[in-house]
Design a protein around this motif. Structure first.
Motif, mmCIF file in Angstrom:
data_model
loop_
_atom_site.group_PDB
_atom_site.id
_atom_site.type_symbol
_atom_site.label_atom_id
_atom_site.label_comp_id
_atom_site.label_asym_id
_atom_site.label_seq_id
_atom_site.Cartn_x
_atom_site.Cartn_y
_atom_site.Cartn_z
ATOM 1 N N SER A 2 1.030 -1.023 -0.008
ATOM 2 C CA SER A 2 -0.039 -0.310 -0.244
ATOM 3 C C SER A 2 1.034 1.520 -0.071
ATOM 4 C CB SER A 2 -1.038 0.003 0.969
ATOM 5 O OG SER A 2 -0.423 -0.168 2.352
ATOM 6 N N LYS A 3 0.528 1.762 -0.121
ATOM 7 C CA LYS A 3 0.983 3.526 -0.457
ATOM 8 C C LYS A 3 0.163 4.524 0.414
ATOM 9 C CE LYS A 3 2.661 3.180 -4.891
ATOM 10 N NZ LYS A 3 2.512 1.788 -5.636
ATOM 11 N N PRO A 19 12.306 3.144 6.736
ATOM 12 C CA PRO A 19 12.178 2.589 6.956
ATOM 13 C C PRO A 19 12.709 0.985 7.561
ATOM 14 C CG PRO A 19 13.218 3.631 4.950
ATOM 15 C CD PRO A 19 13.218 4.649 5.944
ATOM 16 N N GLY A 20 11.941 -0.147 7.632
ATOM 17 C CA GLY A 20 11.624 -1.557 8.188
ATOM 18 C C GLY A 20 10.904 -0.871 9.918
ATOM 19 N N ASP A 21 10.381 0.175 9.944
ATOM 20 C CA ASP A 21 9.884 0.746 10.689
ATOM 21 C C ASP A 21 8.488 0.303 10.249
ATOM 22 O OD1 ASP A 21 11.461 2.460 11.926
ATOM 23 O OD2 ASP A 21 10.218 4.110 11.900
ATOM 24 N N THR A 22 7.691 -0.220 11.414
ATOM 25 C CA THR A 22 6.254 -0.776 10.964
ATOM 26 C C THR A 22 5.100 0.638 11.764
ATOM 27 O OG1 THR A 22 6.538 -3.071 12.356
ATOM 28 C CG2 THR A 22 4.695 -2.691 12.621
ATOM 29 N N VAL A 23 4.136 0.546 11.169
ATOM 30 C CA VAL A 23 3.135 1.991 11.595
ATOM 31 C C VAL A 23 1.636 1.314 11.438
ATOM 32 C CG1 VAL A 23 4.429 3.399 10.374
ATOM 33 C CG2 VAL A 23 3.075 2.568 9.035
ATOM 34 N N VAL A 24 0.586 1.560 11.926
ATOM 35 C CA VAL A 24 -0.970 0.908 12.057
ATOM 36 C C VAL A 24 -1.566 1.989 11.006
ATOM 37 C CG1 VAL A 24 -0.126 -0.222 14.105
ATOM 38 C CG2 VAL A 24 -0.812 2.110 14.591
ATOM 39 N N LYS A 50 8.437 0.495 3.504
ATOM 40 C CA LYS A 50 9.156 -0.285 2.630
ATOM 41 C C LYS A 50 9.823 0.668 2.791
ATOM 42 C CE LYS A 50 9.864 -2.782 -1.993
ATOM 43 N NZ LYS A 50 9.041 -3.368 -2.660
ATOM 44 N N GLU A 51 9.880 2.238 1.740
ATOM 45 C CA GLU A 51 10.378 3.071 0.597
ATOM 46 C C GLU A 51 9.862 4.606 1.569
ATOM 47 O OE1 GLU A 51 12.619 4.677 -3.404
ATOM 48 O OE2 GLU A 51 10.786 2.539 -2.782
ATOM 49 N N GLU A 68 5.756 4.331 0.223
ATOM 50 C CA GLU A 68 5.518 2.924 -0.018
ATOM 51 C C GLU A 68 5.332 1.480 1.627
ATOM 52 O OE1 GLU A 68 7.202 1.590 -3.043
ATOM 53 O OE2 GLU A 68 6.204 3.053 -4.389
ATOM 54 N N LEU A 69 4.212 1.118 1.897
ATOM 55 C CA LEU A 69 3.932 -0.095 3.237
ATOM 56 C C LEU A 69 4.322 -1.389 2.189
ATOM 57 C CD1 LEU A 69 1.523 1.843 5.080
ATOM 58 C CD2 LEU A 69 4.213 2.040 5.673
ATOM 59 N N ALA A 70 5.065 -2.082 3.076
ATOM 60 C CA ALA A 70 4.734 -3.586 2.782
ATOM 61 C C ALA A 70 4.025 -4.635 4.047
ATOM 62 C CB ALA A 70 6.053 -4.164 2.922
#
Length: 71
Positions: A2-3, A19-24, A50-51, A68-70
């Motif tokens: 998702s973006k 990058p690498g952080d977890t978001v909710v 992700k980026e 950008e989220l993975a």
């Protein structure tokens, strides 16, 4: 994937994640400055960053991809 996109044109005032952080969902990830106002931009879903496509002080237009989220 998702973006997170800009909801309006403005300058990137602050990037709150990396990058690498977890978001909710609902978490502020970027703050834009437009017309002397600070506009928080929140993630629309959960994921891992992700980026980061912008830097602080960059100018963005409405609809530009910021993050950008993975999943």
């Amino acid at each position: 994937m998702s973006k997170v996109v800009a909801s309006m044109a403005g300058n990137v005032w602050k990037v709150l994640i990396k990058p690498g952080d977890t978001v909710v969902e609902g978490q502020d990830v970027v703050i834009l400055e437009s017309m002397k106002m600070e506009i928080p931009i929140a993630a629309e879903g959960n994921g891992i960053v992700k980026e980061v496509k912008v830097n602080e002080a960059d100018f963005v237009n409405e609809g530009d991809v910021l993050i950008e989220l993975a999943n």
